[in-house]
Design an enzyme around this catalytic site. Structure first.
Site, short mmCIF file in Angstrom:
data_model
loop_
_atom_site.label_atom_id
_atom_site.label_comp_id
_atom_site.label_asym_id
_atom_site.label_seq_id
_atom_site.Cartn_x
_atom_site.Cartn_y
_atom_site.Cartn_z
N GLN A 31 0.83 -1.21 0.00
CA GLN A 31 0.00 0.00 0.00
C GLN A 31 0.86 1.26 0.00
OE1 GLN A 31 -2.25 -1.26 3.39
NE2 GLN A 31 -0.38 -1.70 4.54
N HIS A 62 -9.10 2.62 19.37
CA HIS A 62 -8.26 1.59 19.98
C HIS A 62 -8.81 1.08 21.30
CE1 HIS A 62 -5.01 3.37 17.23
NE2 HIS A 62 -5.42 2.22 16.73
N ASP A 86 0.01 -0.33 13.67
CA ASP A 86 0.38 0.92 14.33
C ASP A 86 0.62 0.74 15.82
OD1 ASP A 86 -2.42 1.40 15.64
OD2 ASP A 86 -2.85 1.07 13.53
N ASP A 136 0.48 -12.54 6.48
CA ASP A 136 -0.94 -12.41 6.18
C ASP A 136 -1.76 -13.07 7.30
OD1 ASP A 136 -3.49 -12.47 5.15
OD2 ASP A 136 -2.86 -13.08 3.14
N GLY A 137 -2.62 -12.29 7.91
CA GLY A 137 -3.43 -12.80 9.03
C GLY A 137 -4.35 -13.95 8.61
N ASP A 154 -8.22 -5.77 13.37
CA ASP A 154 -8.02 -4.31 13.29
C ASP A 154 -7.48 -4.02 11.90
OD1 ASP A 154 -7.35 -1.67 13.64
OD2 ASP A 154 -5.85 -2.02 15.20
N ASP A 157 -9.74 -0.93 5.30
CA ASP A 157 -11.04 -1.14 4.64
C ASP A 157 -10.96 -2.39 3.74
OD1 ASP A 157 -11.72 1.22 5.82
OD2 ASP A 157 -11.56 2.44 4.00
#
Ligand code: SAM
Length: 275
Positions: A31, A62, A86, A136-137, A154, A157
């Site tokens: 990204q 959060h 983050d 990758d989750g 979390d 989009d």
């Protein structure tokens, strides 16, 4: 010269922020990443031109994505965060006496940006209970059975690498990775702009989990400000939880009273999730 950053909140709406400084921009493997110093909201993290967080209002998102599922569970020991590079959600999770908090973000550059530009968020990375992985989750969660007490999604989009984080196969893998009393939560966007997505996720989760609950919080820098979260629970009914009187640590938005209130839905949102 005036500097502005604009996010397209829908095809017809732009939200613009006056920028003091562009602190960082890069194209990662996944990204476009930018860090801006804004006039009104302090530092801001942006991925693919979408605001992920600002220092002024990050606490709302959060705290709410972490404390609502953790207090609903009651005594979580192992927590997984998918996305959240983050570190803000991890910081909140670690306010609980958990034994392990694992964070799996696909993009190591988000974690690096947090370490370089967001000292208020990245404190959590130094906690010995935290383990941070870059993968990758979707693939990660498939490797676990009956392991995590709470799983928090979390994510960005539902575009690019995050598309699969909003699919029913993924929710099934999450169900299997959770312990008997396990709880899962995902951020599910704005009820003004993403009605279809909320309905789809809510329905998928309620086909897999015995209990499903939707709750809201107000995040000024997210489109529409009113934000939703969908929780799936294996054993505990999120609407019938005995919450402590106080949460026992410092928060700025979450409290047990706010927890109870956030599950009360306005009629237009009830309508969205009606079968
Ligand atoms: N609070 C934010 C919001 O709603 O805008 C989400 C913030 S967090 C920065 C989102 C993270 O999800 C990003 O760092 C991104 O790299 C990560 N992500 C996207 N797809 C992923 C995947 N398939 N597996 C793991 N992490 C993913």
């Amino acid at each position: 010269m005036e500097l502005w950053f604009s996010e397209m909140q829908s095809e017809n709406i732009k939200m613009s922020y006056r920028i003091k400084n562009v602190l960082h921009t890069e194209k990662t493997k996944f990204q476009n990443l930018a860090v801006y110093e804004t006039e009104e909201f302090g530092r801001m993290l942006v991925l693919d031109d979408v605001v992920q967080l600002t220092m002024k209002d990050e606490f709302v998102y959060h705290e709410m994505i972490a404390h609502v599922p953790l207090f609903t569970h009651g005594n979580p020991e192992r927590v997984l965060i998918i996305g959240g590079g983050d570190g803000g959600t991890l910081r909140e999770v670690l306010k609980h006496p958990v034994k392990e908090a694992h964070l799996v973000d696909i993009d190591e550059k988000v974690i690096e940006a947090s370490k370089n530009f967001f000292p208020e968020l990245n404190v959590a990375f130094k906690d010995p209970r935290a383990k941070v992985l870059c993968e990758d989750g979707i693939a990660y969660v498939k490797r676990f059975k009956n392991y995590y007490d709470v799983i928090i999604v979390d994510s960005t989009d539902p575009v690019g690498p995050a598309v699969g984080l909003f699919r029913s196969d993924f929710y099934r893998d999450i169900f299997n990775a959770l312990t008997e009393k396990g709880i899962f939560v995902a951020q599910t966007e704005s009820p003004f702009f993403y009605e279809g997505l909320i309905k789809e996720v809510y329905n998928c989760v309620s086909e897999i989990f015995p209990y499903t609950a939707l709750y809201t919080a107000v995040v000024p820098t997210y489109p529409g400000a009113l934000w939703t979260f969908v929780m799936g629970s294996k054993q505990v009914d999120p609407h019938k939880v005995d919450l402590p009187q106080e949460c026992g640590f410092k928060t700025k938005y979450y409290s047990p009273k706010v927890h109870r209130a956030c599950l009360q839905l306005p009629p237009f949102i009830k309508e969205i999730i009606k079968k």
